[in-house]
Design a protein around this motif. Structure first.
Motif, PDB file in Angstrom:
ATOM      1  N   LEU A  37       0.775  -1.156  -0.109  1.00 19.77           N
ATOM      2  CA  LEU A  37      -0.054   0.016   0.121  1.00 19.77           C
ATOM      3  C   LEU A  37       0.979   1.294   0.090  1.00 19.77           C
ATOM      4  N   ASP A  38       2.108   1.402   0.607  1.00 23.74           N
ATOM      5  CA  ASP A  38       2.956   2.369   0.656  1.00 23.74           C
ATOM      6  C   ASP A  38       3.217   2.631  -0.720  1.00 23.74           C
ATOM      7  N   LYS A  39       3.923   1.381  -1.458  1.00 23.64           N
ATOM      8  CA  LYS A  39       4.198   1.650  -2.755  1.00 23.64           C
ATOM      9  C   LYS A  39       3.107   2.465  -3.790  1.00 23.64           C
ATOM     10  N   ILE A  40       1.664   1.920  -3.585  1.00 22.35           N
ATOM     11  CA  ILE A  40       0.812   2.532  -4.218  1.00 22.35           C
ATOM     12  C   ILE A  40       0.411   3.913  -4.152  1.00 22.35           C
ATOM     13  N   TRP A  41       0.656   4.210  -2.805  1.00 16.44           N
ATOM     14  CA  TRP A  41       0.585   5.593  -2.066  1.00 16.44           C
ATOM     15  C   TRP A  41       1.538   6.558  -2.683  1.00 16.44           C
ATOM     16  N   LEU A  42       3.150   6.186  -2.846  1.00 15.98           N
ATOM     17  CA  LEU A  42       4.025   6.798  -3.427  1.00 15.98           C
ATOM     18  C   LEU A  42       3.733   7.046  -4.807  1.00 15.98           C
ATOM     19  N   ASP A  43       3.167   6.118  -5.388  1.00 13.73           N
ATOM     20  CA  ASP A  43       2.964   6.106  -6.954  1.00 13.73           C
ATOM     21  C   ASP A  43       2.076   7.431  -7.246  1.00 13.73           C
ATOM     22  N   GLY A  44       1.076   7.367  -6.144  1.00 13.73           N
ATOM     23  CA  GLY A  44      -0.099   8.566  -6.226  1.00 13.73           C
ATOM     24  C   GLY A  44       0.773   9.940  -6.264  1.00 13.73           C
ATOM     25  N   ILE A  45       1.607   9.915  -5.113  1.00 17.55           N
ATOM     26  CA  ILE A  45       2.371  11.165  -5.157  1.00 17.55           C
ATOM     27  C   ILE A  45       3.016  11.646  -6.152  1.00 17.55           C
ATOM     28  N   VAL A  46       3.712  10.769  -6.970  1.00 15.82           N
ATOM     29  CA  VAL A  46       4.586  11.061  -8.043  1.00 15.82           C
ATOM     30  C   VAL A  46       3.900  11.345  -9.181  1.00 15.82           C
ATOM     31  N   ALA A  47       2.578  10.804  -9.350  1.00 17.75           N
ATOM     32  CA  ALA A  47       1.616  10.984 -10.482  1.00 17.75           C
ATOM     33  C   ALA A  47       1.056  12.227 -10.447  1.00 17.75           C
ATOM     34  N   GLY A  48       0.931  12.910  -8.976  1.00 16.68           N
ATOM     35  CA  GLY A  48       0.154  14.092  -8.715  1.00 16.68           C
ATOM     36  C   GLY A  48      -1.284  13.778  -8.605  1.00 16.68           C
ATOM     37  N   SER A  49      -1.718  12.399  -8.399  1.00 19.00           N
ATOM     38  CA  SER A  49      -3.190  12.244  -7.955  1.00 19.00           C
ATOM     39  C   SER A  49      -3.438  12.289  -6.585  1.00 19.00           C
ATOM     40  N   ILE A  50      -2.568  12.307  -5.704  1.00 18.37           N
ATOM     41  CA  ILE A  50      -2.521  12.876  -4.474  1.00 18.37           C
ATOM     42  C   ILE A  50      -1.686  14.205  -4.033  1.00 18.37           C
ATOM     43  N   VAL A  51      -2.627  14.977  -3.791  1.00 20.90           N
ATOM     44  CA  VAL A  51      -2.129  16.336  -3.529  1.00 20.90           C
ATOM     45  C   VAL A  51      -2.406  16.680  -2.113  1.00 20.90           C
ATOM     46  N   GLN A  52      -1.486  17.245  -1.319  1.00 23.59           N
ATOM     47  CA  GLN A  52      -1.521  18.022  -0.041  1.00 23.59           C
ATOM     48  C   GLN A  52      -2.320  19.197  -0.120  1.00 23.59           C
ATOM     49  N   GLN A  53      -3.288  19.382   0.882  1.00 24.74           N
ATOM     50  CA  GLN A  53      -4.158  20.538   1.084  1.00 24.74           C
ATOM     51  C   GLN A  53      -3.727  21.243   2.412  1.00 24.74           C
ATOM     52  N   PRO A  54      -3.401  22.629   2.328  1.00 26.87           N
ATOM     53  CA  PRO A  54      -2.675  23.254   3.436  1.00 26.87           C
ATOM     54  C   PRO A  54      -3.619  23.058   4.635  1.00 26.87           C
ATOM     55  N   LYS A  55      -5.157  23.107   4.400  1.00 27.83           N
ATOM     56  CA  LYS A  55      -5.942  23.035   5.732  1.00 27.83           C
ATOM     57  C   LYS A  55      -6.422  21.548   6.322  1.00 27.83           C
ATOM     58  N   ARG A  56      -5.792  20.603   5.392  1.00 27.91           N
ATOM     59  CA  ARG A  56      -6.004  19.269   5.671  1.00 27.91           C
ATOM     60  C   ARG A  56      -4.591  18.468   5.535  1.00 27.91           C
ATOM     61  N   PRO A  57      -3.578  18.985   6.221  1.00 32.77           N
ATOM     62  CA  PRO A  57      -2.080  18.536   5.501  1.00 32.77           C
ATOM     63  C   PRO A  57      -1.958  17.092   5.795  1.00 32.77           C
ATOM     64  N   LEU A  58      -2.229  16.332   6.759  1.00 33.35           N
ATOM     65  CA  LEU A  58      -2.167  14.961   6.896  1.00 33.35           C
ATOM     66  C   LEU A  58      -3.297  14.071   6.201  1.00 33.35           C
ATOM     67  N   ASP A  59      -4.427  14.624   6.671  1.00 27.79           N
ATOM     68  CA  ASP A  59      -5.706  13.877   6.031  1.00 27.79           C
ATOM     69  C   ASP A  59      -5.700  13.862   4.589  1.00 27.79           C
ATOM     70  N   SER A  60      -5.567  14.961   3.930  1.00 28.13           N
ATOM     71  CA  SER A  60      -5.493  15.156   2.403  1.00 28.13           C
ATOM     72  C   SER A  60      -4.114  14.256   1.662  1.00 28.13           C
ATOM     73  N   LEU A  61      -3.073  14.195   2.465  1.00 25.07           N
ATOM     74  CA  LEU A  61      -1.921  13.609   2.170  1.00 25.07           C
ATOM     75  C   LEU A  61      -2.074  12.151   2.164  1.00 25.07           C
ATOM     76  N   PHE A  62      -3.092  11.437   2.963  1.00 22.75           N
ATOM     77  CA  PHE A  62      -3.436  10.018   3.107  1.00 22.75           C
ATOM     78  C   PHE A  62      -4.855   9.642   2.696  1.00 22.75           C
ATOM     79  N   PRO A  63      -5.309   9.911   1.456  1.00 22.37           N
ATOM     80  CA  PRO A  63      -6.942   9.787   1.244  1.00 22.37           C
ATOM     81  C   PRO A  63      -6.913   8.364   1.108  1.00 22.37           C
ATOM     82  N   PRO A  64      -8.215   7.902   1.481  1.00 23.34           N
ATOM     83  CA  PRO A  64      -8.463   6.230   0.961  1.00 23.34           C
ATOM     84  C   PRO A  64      -8.037   5.931  -0.352  1.00 23.34           C
ATOM     85  N   LEU A  65      -7.607   4.657  -0.501  1.00 25.82           N
ATOM     86  CA  LEU A  65      -7.240   4.063  -1.675  1.00 25.82           C
ATOM     87  C   LEU A  65      -8.237   3.176  -2.236  1.00 25.82           C
TER      88      LEU A  65
END
Length: 262
Positions: A37-65
């Protein structure tokens, strides 16, 4: 078929709508799931499908997959694990079909998940869903553990309300009068099994450093005739693709049925 549920666990499930099966998976197995799951999460970070939001810094960085089995052969194997199929078939009394998967990181600061019923969104007909929720970390009410409303599995689907802008979930069902909330604790490797009509959600994660990761697979009975999601790519216990009709008007039919029950 192996009987993974004890007599006491099955009796508890029948009464309460959920049960905890202790130690279904080993620590090594759950650590491997987390690594994948960490690999899939990192792929999402690299691809830009997971984007951190300033108002929800951790919650937005770790959305459901969602539906990670579609891109991960390893997690497809978890989805079709005979242990899960055996448990579900022991409960529903027939062959099962796996519908879809989800991963929840539930980082520190994550909000509560409102009470809801899975089959309202999944739309299995006839019947309902059955979920196997694998605890990848130790969980308790502080780090966002599951919570259920025992007995509500007998009430049928209930009309949800819009939970408000603070929630990332699209439905919230009020706890009916006379029912109490039960908070569930699990150890890493435990599995929580529950039906598609029981009200359930999760507590907020109020800890500073503890995640509450989980991997869940939803199932339906093979006698299901139609379903709202994944109707063309269900899986049997052998991993073979199965199809059913799309339950296109599930929510409209539910509204009609609920009005008749009132």
């Amino acid at each position: 078929m192996t009987r993974w549920m004890t007599t006491d666990e099955r009796a508890f499930f029948d009464t309460n709508g959920y049960a905890v099966i202790q130690g279904l998976y080993t620590r090594q197995e759950t650590e491997e799931m987390k690594q994948e799951l960490d690999k899939i999460w990192l792929d999402g970070i690299v691809a830009g499908s997971i984007v951190q939001q300033p108002k929800r810094p951790l919650d937005s960085l770790f959305p459901p997959l969602r539906d990670v089995h579609l891109t991960s052969k390893y997690l497809l194997g978890v989805m079709t694990d005979p242990r899960q199929f055996d448990i579900v078939e022991q409960i529903i009394g027939e062959e099962a079909l796996a519908i879809g998967t989800g991963c929840f990181f539930k980082p520190p600061g994550a909000a509560a998940l409102p009470f809801h019923q899975d089959n309202y969104d999944i739309g299995v007909d006839p019947g309902t869903t059955c979920a196997v929720w694998i605890s990848l970390d130790d969980t308790d009410p502080d780090n966002g553990g599951l919570r259920f409303v025992p007995g509500t599995q007998h009430l049928g689907l209930l009309p949800p309300k819009i939970p408000g802008h603070a929630s990332v979930y699209g439905q919230a069902v009020p706890v009916p009068r006379g029912y109490e909330v039960a908070h569930v604790r699990t150890r890493q490797g435990d599995a929580v099994v529950f039906g598609g009509n029981i009200l359930h959600g999760s507590n907020p994660n109020v800890t500073k450093h503890r995640f509450r990761r989980a991997f869940v697979t939803h199932f339906a009975g093979a006698s299901t005739e139609k379903i709202m999601v994944h109707h063309l790519d269900l899986r049997n216990r052998h991993g073979e693709l199965m199809q059913r009709r799309m339950n296109r008007y599930h929510k409209l039919q539910f509204i009609d049925e609920y009005q008749r029950r009132k």
